[in-house]
Design an enzyme around this catalytic site. Sequence first.
Site, short mmCIF file in Angstrom:
data_model
loop_
_atom_site.label_atom_id
_atom_site.label_comp_id
_atom_site.label_asym_id
_atom_site.label_seq_id
_atom_site.Cartn_x
_atom_site.Cartn_y
_atom_site.Cartn_z
N LYS A 127 29.46 1.84 -79.20
CA LYS A 127 28.51 2.90 -79.53
C LYS A 127 27.60 2.39 -80.65
O LYS A 127 28.08 2.02 -81.72
CB LYS A 127 29.22 4.18 -79.95
N ASP A 183 34.41 18.54 -85.45
CA ASP A 183 33.40 18.74 -84.41
C ASP A 183 34.06 18.75 -83.04
O ASP A 183 33.56 18.16 -82.09
CB ASP A 183 32.35 17.63 -84.49
N VAL A 200 25.60 4.13 -75.82
CA VAL A 200 26.92 3.56 -75.55
C VAL A 200 26.79 2.50 -74.47
O VAL A 200 26.15 2.72 -73.44
CB VAL A 200 27.92 4.66 -75.11
#
Length: 836
Positions: A19, A112, A4
Amino acid sequence: MGEVYRARDPRLGREVAVKVLPVSLSQDQDRLRRFEQEARAAGALNHPNITAVHDIGTHEGTLYVVSELLEGETLRARLVGGALPPRKATDYAVQIAHGLAAAHEKGIVHRDLKPENLLVTRDGRVKILDFGLAKLVAPGERGAQTETPTQAAGTEPGVVLGTIGYMSPEQVRGQPADVRSDIFAFGAILYEMLSGKRAFSGTTSADTMSAILMNEPADISATNRTVSPALERIVRHCLEKNPEERFHSAHDVAFDLETLLGVPTPSGSAAALPRAGQTGRVLRAAAGVAVASAIAAGAFLLGRKSGSNPPPSFRQLTFRRGEITAARFAPESQTFLYSAAWEGGPVQLFSGRLGTPESVNLPVPSATLLGVSASGEIALQVLPRYVRSFTWAGTLARAPLAGGAPREVLDAVQWADWAPDGKSFAVVRDSGGKNRLEFPIGKSLYETGGFVSHLRISPRGDFVAFLDHPQHGDDAGSLAVVDLSGKTRILAKGFTTAAGLAWNPRGDEVWFTATRTGGSRALIAVGLSGRERLLARVTGSLTLRDVARDGRVLFTNESARRVLFALPPGERKERDLSWFDWSVVRDLSPDGKAILFDESAEGGGPGYSIYVRQTDGSPAVRLGEGAAMAFSPDGKWAISIPHGAPAQLVLLPTGSGESRRITNDAINHVSAKFLPDGRRVVFAGTEPGQGLRIYAQDVEGGKPRAVTPEGVESSSYAVSSDGKRLAAVSRDGRTAIYPMEGGAGEAPHGVEAGEVPVCWSRDGRSLYVRTLNPPPIRISRVDLSTGARELWKEIIPSDTSGLVGVFHLYAVPEAGAYAYSYGRVLSELYLAEGIE
């Protein structure tokens, strides 16, 4: 998942995060397609608790994602020290639940969710990270999700790494994940915030997965006695093994948690509500529980003697973050309709049924609800556009309640209501430089140099009730009725704010919501004789929306603010210079280093307060009472308009000195600016019986001289650097340039309809103009000789939820500086029963 970088977007002048993802993840075209589809969907999300995705793409075979840059730390870092206080954990949980709800509504499941993917910013806002990235892991590669180590203290070899501890049972079994899987992960995170321990853990991955499938977490109260049983029940409900037995909606989770924010803690002390004007944290929670909290604290008052009648009951009907612009009962009183702009989106029309928590989005264009007829038709303001403070206009259209395309009736309508027969309308629109109430369309019943709002026709069709506001940009005013011959009566007056009205079922009283000096917003009934009754007073900001035939009431409870941002000279990042709850910028100094602003709500007190503040963020200095207007060219004085009738102009010293009045006439002054020589002022105002126009006058006194004809806007004007020309906007949205010494106005070459002047260039050759709402607000420089134009700045507030518009904007282009104020309203719709 990759590297990042901090980067800068030169087009919009903002810092972002980039990113960069491993090349290996872009080799599989199917995975790449799924990732791009998911990332684009995430990029469409606009919610304060979800990291904004600005762009995705590939460069030389490498995937990248551009998102907003956040300053703060992950929730995992916060949990290193153990459990969080229950109120802090609940605060964070409410924000996470709202972010999930916004994503789920778009069909996006995170898959997630874990403390590493939750970032707490420096101002306490929780942001959900990495929507869509979980889909980069192909089916059957679930073990790849354990490659990122959990940042927990004391991690030893063999301890489970990654996100297995937050998987739902169906994910462990390899079954498809839906929104209820995110809710399970949410429950595991909330459990950890409250207890300081993982809900499910083991020495190996297999042990952890077995615990998820078979074991129940230990009671939170065993390690944290400050956690209420109600809060623990919510956690348990999220962690049900069977997804059918969990919460089915993140909205429901958020609602239950918000309710807890307003009930007593286990020790019996009342949980503190967020302070007035607080932004960022729990904004929606504050709006959602304000009414219930007020009732519980005894802040609800009835305007009748106590007796055997039970107190009124209240039921919340909406649960999303944004502004509700209107609401009405359908003719059978069991269905309600409302228009709202949720989560920063456009205004849309919704329908709900009493007794159910769901609302249905009706398939009509962006529109504000204006009324519902007895025969089942709705009146809409299609494609509403900002006109001035408190005023939006659009095309009046009618459509069947059961569905169908709207049929246009009349353009440029600000308010409208159906006649009892369902065949004609009362409307409010601008005409001939004034604001006009017509019933039926074309027949003028009332005109004003100020503005009219919230009109409603009586059940018998013999009166139109409305709120009369004498001054532009100020919702202070009176309640009035006008009969069909045009005879107008003021029934109640002296209100510092007034918004929302409806006739009672019998048609012998008008119910409305308003505030008098020193009081809070109240629901008031007034008869045609002028006799007032207090129906209800509640902590918060009530706005009456409708009264059903059986006496039930629809109203909104709102959290409203004006916030002030500025870009100082030589800087690249805007500063939040808001002081209290209603910070409205009125001028920017010629060097861009100081702002003049006023506070006109709770923080400003009953007389309003005027302040000067440096744009470097140093504390504000209070100059006096009234509404602020403008700096003098040398910065030693500020024009103000204290409360009074008619309102006059007063000079306040910004340093030492005494204030002095510079006008004393019959004009009601609305706004004012200095001319560049500092010896004269221009001001907008209305003489008795006339429309608003702009005048010039010497500071030392003398007779004011009209510069423009009637029918210009009150604040959209700018004086050239040599003081010889004035750019002003008429009520039809067109700019004209007038000679200061008098004469007809000319349309400037290159300025488009709907743009308003900001300032002149110092050489007088160009005019800077801005677009009106909604944002982004574009400021362009227009060469008046050639009509050539170039974009100077584009302004987009970072959080658009509940955004009602950028209302005041000032710029010093030569210094690269600007300042603006924008409004935010967060509202919830309620049903009240038992008010008499």
